[in-house]
Write a protein that holds these residues in place. Structure first.
Motif, PDB file in Angstrom:
ATOM      1  N   TYR A  11      29.838  39.097  41.173  1.00 11.77           N
ATOM      2  CA  TYR A  11      30.912  38.234  41.649  1.00 11.77           C
ATOM      3  C   TYR A  11      31.417  38.627  43.040  1.00 11.77           C
ATOM      4  O   TYR A  11      32.425  38.105  43.500  1.00 11.77           O
ATOM      5  N   PRO A  14      31.265  35.014  46.257  1.00 10.47           N
ATOM      6  CA  PRO A  14      31.626  33.777  45.551  1.00 10.47           C
ATOM      7  C   PRO A  14      30.789  32.576  45.973  1.00 10.47           C
ATOM      8  O   PRO A  14      30.589  31.651  45.173  1.00 10.47           O
ATOM      9  N   TYR A  17      27.661  32.854  44.008  1.00  9.00           N
ATOM     10  CA  TYR A  17      27.985  32.541  42.608  1.00  9.00           C
ATOM     11  C   TYR A  17      28.031  31.033  42.396  1.00  9.00           C
ATOM     12  O   TYR A  17      27.475  30.508  41.415  1.00  9.00           O
ATOM     13  N   GLY A  48      37.369  32.460  37.919  1.00  9.95           N
ATOM     14  CA  GLY A  48      36.405  32.575  38.997  1.00  9.95           C
ATOM     15  C   GLY A  48      36.760  31.698  40.185  1.00  9.95           C
ATOM     16  O   GLY A  48      37.895  31.697  40.667  1.00  9.95           O
ATOM     17  N   MET A  72      36.876  35.813  44.457  1.00  5.81           N
ATOM     18  CA  MET A  72      36.606  34.580  43.718  1.00  5.81           C
ATOM     19  C   MET A  72      37.810  33.641  43.788  1.00  5.81           C
ATOM     20  O   MET A  72      37.668  32.428  43.994  1.00  5.81           O
TER      21      MET A  72
END
Length: 252
Positions: A11, A14, A17, A48, A72
């Protein structure tokens, strides 16, 4: 808080991700269905970059997103502002979060339940959820099913998927290596991303919980099991499931 962040390599970026996860939206209609049954603020734990938080806010629900990872949350906040959406973002440890409200609906998706690696971590999470839920309120979460196909993977490199990076336009081939510890019920993953000019490797550890173990855990913390599905389309749980989706109600 530090312990949770120690298991957060996946993570740290971001943008990466989102490229690999934002297309998954199977849970959104399910969450909206349950959100329509309630009123007041809804809490998305381990939110998130707002993959689920933002669509529910767009649907008109009052949302609070809680996550331990500031990077995040910063991306979630940027995306929400880009769409002129108001969401309350809280940088807190989900196993010990503190909000000045009680909610009738709390959820955590993206298999986030598996990040709570010890019995103590799971207990703290459920205590915090229970503390913030109104009596009769709903708690929904998903977690991977601990089936043989999931746990007994070979400890060799396996191809997962490929995609094109939005910034570099390079093809990214993704491989995983997993090793399961049956005593601790922990799966140790390495994710390898190969591009034309470089290769990266990140690691993460996830906890697996068996259905009867989960049932006893939830009842212990004051929840009644309303439904257990094997996907977000409400298929009944079976032995060949990949996932478990729990719908729980706070008792008392």
């Amino acid at each position: 808080m530090k312990k949770a962040l120690d298991n957060a390599e996946e993570y740290n970026d971001p943008i990466l991700y989102d490229q690999e996860n934002e297309s998954f939206r199977d849970d959104i209609p399910f969450l909206i269905k349950w959100a329509n049954k309630t009123e007041g603020p809804i809490v998305d734990l381990a939110c998130g970059t707002g993959r689920a938080t933002i669509p529910l806010a767009e649907a008109g629900f009052e949302m609070i997103g809680v996550d331990i990872n500031g990077n995040m949350l910063a991306e979630a906040q940027r995306k929400a502002a880009e769409h002129s959406i108001t969401i309350q973002w809280e940088e807190q440890d989900c196993s010990d979060f503190h909000l000045p409200i009680r909610s009738r609906f709390i959820f955590t998706v993206g298999n986030s339940f598996q990040h709570f690696l010890t019995n103590e971590d799971q207990d703290m999470l459920l205590k915090s959820v229970c503390k913030h839920l109104e009596s009769g309120g709903t708690f929904i979460f998903g977690t991977r099913f601990p089936g043989p196909g999931e746990l007994l993977q070979p400890s060799t490199e396996e191809y997962w998927r490929s995609y094109v990076d939005r910034d570099t336009q390079q093809k990214v081939d993704v491989y995983t290596i997993s090793e399961y510890d049956p005593i601790e019920q922990l799966q140790h993953y390495k994710t390898i991303r190969r591009m034309e000019d470089r290769e990266t490797c990140t690691g993460i550890t996830l906890r697996y919980t068996y259905p009867k173990e989960m049932e006893r855990l939830l009842i212990k913390h004051g929840f009644k099991l309303v439904h257990v599905f094997q996907d977000w389309q409400e298929t009944p749980l079976s032995e060949d499931a990949y996932q478990m989706v729990y719908v729980c109600e706070k008792v008392g």
